[in-house]
Design a protein around this motif. Structure first.
Motif, short mmCIF file in Angstrom:
data_model
loop_
_atom_site.label_atom_id
_atom_site.label_comp_id
_atom_site.label_asym_id
_atom_site.label_seq_id
_atom_site.Cartn_x
_atom_site.Cartn_y
_atom_site.Cartn_z
N ALA A 298 -46.36 48.50 -38.47
CA ALA A 298 -45.69 47.22 -38.59
C ALA A 298 -47.16 46.48 -38.36
CB ALA A 298 -45.13 47.27 -37.48
N ILE A 299 -47.04 44.98 -38.10
CA ILE A 299 -47.53 44.72 -38.12
C ILE A 299 -47.67 43.00 -37.26
CG2 ILE A 299 -50.24 43.59 -38.37
CD1 ILE A 299 -50.98 46.10 -40.22
N ILE A 300 -47.48 42.36 -36.69
CA ILE A 300 -47.23 40.84 -36.63
C ILE A 300 -49.08 39.74 -35.78
CG2 ILE A 300 -46.04 41.31 -34.17
CD1 ILE A 300 -43.94 38.86 -35.12
N ALA A 301 -49.09 38.55 -36.53
CA ALA A 301 -49.67 37.29 -35.76
C ALA A 301 -49.53 36.04 -35.55
CB ALA A 301 -51.19 38.00 -36.73
N GLN A 302 -50.01 36.04 -34.88
CA GLN A 302 -49.41 34.42 -35.08
C GLN A 302 -51.03 33.56 -34.62
OE1 GLN A 302 -46.66 33.93 -32.36
NE2 GLN A 302 -45.54 32.43 -33.79
N THR A 303 -51.28 32.34 -35.46
CA THR A 303 -52.70 31.45 -34.98
C THR A 303 -52.43 30.07 -34.29
OG1 THR A 303 -51.97 30.42 -37.12
CG2 THR A 303 -53.25 32.35 -37.21
N PHE A 304 -52.57 29.55 -33.57
CA PHE A 304 -53.05 28.50 -33.21
C PHE A 304 -54.20 27.30 -33.71
CE2 PHE A 304 -50.50 31.70 -30.65
CZ PHE A 304 -49.09 31.03 -30.86
N GLU A 305 -54.10 26.14 -33.40
CA GLU A 305 -55.11 25.56 -33.40
C GLU A 305 -55.10 24.37 -33.63
OE1 GLU A 305 -57.34 25.86 -38.05
OE2 GLU A 305 -54.95 25.58 -39.06
N ASN A 306 -56.32 22.87 -33.28
CA ASN A 306 -55.95 21.75 -33.10
C ASN A 306 -55.20 20.80 -34.23
OD1 ASN A 306 -59.06 22.88 -34.38
ND2 ASN A 306 -58.85 20.45 -34.87
N GLY A 307 -54.70 20.11 -34.03
CA GLY A 307 -53.92 19.47 -35.35
C GLY A 307 -52.39 20.35 -35.13
N ASN A 308 -52.08 21.29 -35.14
CA ASN A 308 -50.86 21.62 -35.67
C ASN A 308 -49.50 22.11 -34.23
OD1 ASN A 308 -51.94 22.80 -38.80
ND2 ASN A 308 -51.93 24.51 -37.99
N ALA A 309 -48.25 21.82 -34.95
CA ALA A 309 -47.59 22.46 -33.58
C ALA A 309 -47.72 23.81 -32.91
CB ALA A 309 -45.50 22.25 -34.20
N ASN A 310 -47.80 24.54 -33.27
CA ASN A 310 -48.08 25.57 -32.51
C ASN A 310 -47.08 26.18 -31.45
OD1 ASN A 310 -50.26 24.96 -33.23
ND2 ASN A 310 -51.54 24.09 -31.53
N ASN A 311 -45.83 26.25 -32.35
CA ASN A 311 -45.01 26.55 -31.73
C ASN A 311 -44.71 28.54 -31.79
OD1 ASN A 311 -42.59 27.58 -30.80
ND2 ASN A 311 -41.36 26.28 -31.90
N PHE A 312 -44.78 28.69 -30.97
CA PHE A 312 -44.92 30.29 -31.07
C PHE A 312 -43.38 30.65 -31.01
CE2 PHE A 312 -48.16 30.22 -26.75
CZ PHE A 312 -49.00 31.24 -27.38
N ALA A 313 -42.27 30.43 -31.24
CA ALA A 313 -41.42 30.67 -31.85
C ALA A 313 -41.04 30.79 -33.12
CB ALA A 313 -39.75 29.94 -30.87
N SER A 314 -41.71 29.61 -33.72
CA SER A 314 -42.13 28.87 -35.57
C SER A 314 -42.35 30.56 -36.18
CB SER A 314 -42.75 27.84 -35.43
OG SER A 314 -43.18 28.24 -36.92
N PRO A 315 -41.82 30.41 -37.14
CA PRO A 315 -42.54 31.53 -38.38
C PRO A 315 -43.37 30.86 -38.81
CG PRO A 315 -40.25 31.21 -39.19
CD PRO A 315 -40.04 30.42 -37.27
N GLY A 316 -43.67 29.95 -38.94
CA GLY A 316 -44.26 29.09 -39.53
C GLY A 316 -45.37 29.61 -39.64
N ASN A 317 -46.27 29.50 -38.24
CA ASN A 317 -47.59 29.98 -37.84
C ASN A 317 -47.66 31.45 -37.51
OD1 ASN A 317 -46.14 29.54 -35.34
ND2 ASN A 317 -47.96 29.34 -34.50
#
Length: 725
Positions: A426-445
């Motif tokens: 089981a694996i889960i990951a998230q990314t955050f970068e300049n220019g994005n909304a960077n929402n912890f609750a979003s599945p989009g990132n």
């Protein structure tokens, strides 16, 4: 110590200390060896559990500073003992060998392998993921150790000496260290492997490398070893590069003399925690990547070959299946296939208590107006949970440019042994970068991967997985083939071993493979495929894979092949057949053939490649390879044939001096690339390289302005010397 102490019990074996001195001359005849009993060996291949056809007396002992292995490997036909290469890391299944594998951290997942051939060639490597997967080895890893061999009318004999300072291990307060140990001997002409402990070959070839099946051994009163190695390098040479002028009307030649220096430092903070420091890192001696033909709309994946990233590289493995991963070290110091100068960095790997720890921080230089100076950071933590076969881990990565760009990522991964051979990942990951909304609750990132698999090759088995990657998920130091998709798939199989002496096969398997990719935005199908496959392995070492498949591809936009052919957007269903056949890798001439063909989008495709490994003598190896891909689209009167040719020649003067030539041609890339390397390696850590690289344009007149014949040319001399303290 008696032979009975090697019996099949769950209690660790206490290895004996050597009582007396050892002269490392290849002949284990000192009094110290006579006091140690040999390991009881059983056959692993081709008949599991049988008595080996040749006698092997393999003994293991140690001193305060070294692990010693002494072996008398008898052979009834000593003239047929095979050794086909003499240089460092030239060992292959074409050679006879003796191998010692050590699970130094006793984690049942990773091992260090030390191989020596009758000719005295040394090869070392790491084993990861409990030897699961298509190739669960990293042969690019190197450390400090030595061995000597002797051949005579009785067989061949070997003494190996591995410094404890070259190993990383966890010790108790009393100085007791527990490791896993596997010893195996390979007789190439018979395709026969004998092994200790008595492991069944239910896991196929890689079962003899499985850390979870290793015999537990103990060392007592073992002091902590803290290696301290300083390795400076000097580099000098000359390069020619043809550049396009500003008006883009012609090319001019830029000649440049090159001279440089740098430094690598390895320091053992503890016996199980090692720091690597590098200043002005250079990889001039690294061989060029193999040319590949890309018949997809996705990026190609190339393996890491640079030594700085090799030690415990498996610790940094954060994989979602296939090439997809949160950390891909080739993002550091390489941009669009071109090197970017690494100013320096640090790497820390090992264990802190129950935690595996990995830390990397690297700084690259600014290169031109488009490539900023960047800082790359990776933190990896992992530990065992529930049982000795399961772990939970986390990873954090960062990529920060001096132009204000940033990319951060984190992930959590776990691999749980449910029962017997069933594992849940089981694996889960998230990314955050300049220019994005960077929402912890979003599945989009976000990125998710779940997989349930059976880890053996006989009986009914399966590998079932689900993956999802959001539209804004972008690992800045990772690798991701697709974006914004969900996937279901993998395989179900049934495998069986043949009855002894009643069949030419060792084992066979029938698979049903399938996968489907959905677009997360509208739920449409991006890709799908399904088909059966038959795999069989002969007792003589040959193998075969055959199977048809039906595929579906839905292109939301067109893409180009070879920069010449456009595949229009739309939905396509096509039928294909693939087959591969390999002769035994133990033969002096080994042949690997792959063939495939069928429909391809709105046309047809035929593909084939042939590779040959030819060991002409212990001094000379020849490896030619040819690949052809023919795509044709009759309705559009469009077609192209892509050719790739490769040839590698290696000549070994002795175990210290070798030369190699590697030449490649690709008409899809319009390039002929050649690499020549002379290596003088009198001892580990002491290297002299002379390297010549040339890149020729093979389609000069297909461009405006006309390209020069020579794109670039370099000749370099690099010398490194390691000081040990």
């Amino acid at each position: 110590m008696s032979t009975g102490s090697y019996g099949q019990t769950t209690d660790p074996i206490t290895l004996p200390r050597l009582q007396g001195s050892i002269e490392l001359d290849g002949m284990p005849d000192e009094t110290a060896w006579q006091k140690i009993d040999p390991l009881p060996m059983t056959m692993y291949l081709p008949e599991s559990g049988q008595q080996p056809t040749e006698k092997s007396d393999i003994k293991v002992g140690y001193t305060d500073d070294y692990l010693y292995i002494g072996a008398r490997l008898y052979d009834s036909e000593p003239s047929k003992i095979q050794t086909t290469g003499l240089s460092r890391d030239s060992g292959s299944p074409t050679d006879d060998w003796l191998a010692i594998l050590l699970d130094t951290f006793n984690d049942n997942e990773n091992m260090l392998g030390f191989y020596v051939t009758p000719g005295g060639a040394l090869t070392d490597l790491t084993v990861f993921n409990d030897a699961q997967g298509d190739f669960p080895l990293n042969p690019s890893w190197n450390t400090f150790w030595d061995a000597e061999t002797v051949q005579n009318g009785e067989g061949w004999f070997v003494e190996m000496r591995i410094p404890f300072s070259s190993l990383r291990y966890q010790s108790t307060e009393s100085g007791t260290v527990t490791m896993g140990l596997i010893a195996h001997r390979w007789i190439a002409r018979k395709s026969e492997s004998s092994i200790f402990p008595a492991i069944s070959n239910d896991w196929g070839w890689w079962g003899q490398h499985k850390p979870s099946l290793a015999r537990k051994v103990q060392f007592t009163n073992l002091d902590q070893q803290r290696p301290f190695y300083v390795t400076p390098y000097l580099l000098g040479g000359f390069s020619q590069q043809h550049q396009l002028n500003d008006p883009e009307t012609a090319y001019y030649r830029d000649d440049e003399f090159t001279y440089d220096a740098g430094l690598d430092v390895k320091y053992g903070l503890t016996s199980n925690l090692t720091m690597d420091l590098t200043v002005n890192t250079d990889f001039a001696q690294v061989e060029a990547d193999n040319q590949q033909v890309n018949l997809t709309r996705f990026s190609l994946f190339f393996p890491e070959k640079r030594k700085f990233f090799q030690e415990r590289a498996s610790l940094f493995n954060f994989s979602f299946g296939g090439p997809n991963r949160l950390f891909y070290s080739r993002r550091i110091g390489i941009n669009s296939g071109e090197e970017v100068r690494i100013l320096g960095g640090a790497r820390l790997v090992g264990q802190l208590g129950k935690w595996d720890l990995g830390l990397i921080n690297m700084q690259t230089a600014r290169q031109g107006p488009d490539i900023p100076s960047e800082n790359f950071g990776v933190l990896r933590l992992r530990r065992k949970i529930f049982n000795k076969y399961s772990f939970l881990g986390t990873m954090f990565t960062s990529r920060i440019g001096d132009n204000g760009t940033y990319n951060y990522a984190y992930g959590l991964d776990g691999n749980i042994r449910i029962n017997d051979d069933n594992y849940l990942t089981a694996i889960i990951a998230q990314t955050f970068e300049n220019g994005n909304a960077n929402n912890f609750a979003s599945p989009g990132n976000s990125r998710v991967h779940l997989e349930w698999e059976t880890r053996r090759i006989d009986r009914l088995g399966y590998s079932l997985s689900y993956s999802r990657s959001g539209a804004a998920y972008n690992p800045g130091i990772g690798f991701e083939v697709r974006e914004n998709y969900s996937r279901l798939g993998n395989n179900i199989y049934y495998g069986w071993f043949s009855e002894k002496d009643s069949s030419p096969f060792v084992n066979q398997r029938l698979f049903l493979n399938g996968s489907i990719f959905f677009d997360n935005t509208d739920g449409s199908t991006q890709s799908a495929s399904i088909g059966p496959r038959w795999n069989a392995n002969w007792k003589n070492g040959n193998s075969i894979n055959l199977g048809p498949s039906v595929s579906y591809e839905n292109l939301s936009e067109s893409f180009e092949l070879f920069g010449r052919i456009t595949i229009p957007k739309g939905g396509y269903r096509f039928y294909n057949f693939k087959g591969s056949f390999s002769t035994s890798e133990a033969d002096l001439v080994t042949v690997k053939l792959n063939l495939g063909g069928g429909q391809f989008f709105d046309g047809y495709r035929g593909t084939g490649n042939l590779g040959v490994n030819w060991s002409l003598s212990p001094h000379f190896k020849l490896n030619p390879y040819y690949e052809i891909n023919r795509v044709s689209f009759p309705d559009r009167d469009d077609h192209f044939t892509a050719h790739i040719g490769r040839i590698r020649l290696q000549y070994f003067f002795n175990t210290e001096l070798s030369v190699s030539t590697f030449a490649q041609f690709s008409n899809a890339a319009d390039a002929f690339i050649s690499n020549f390397r002379l290596r003088y390696n009198p001892q580990e850590g002491n290297d002299l390289y002379i390297v010549y690289n040339e890149n020729l344009n093979t389609n000069r007149f297909g461009y405006t302005p006309v390209k020069p014949l020579n794109n670039n040319r370099t000749i370099l001399i690099k010398y490194t010397y390691t000081f040990g303290y």
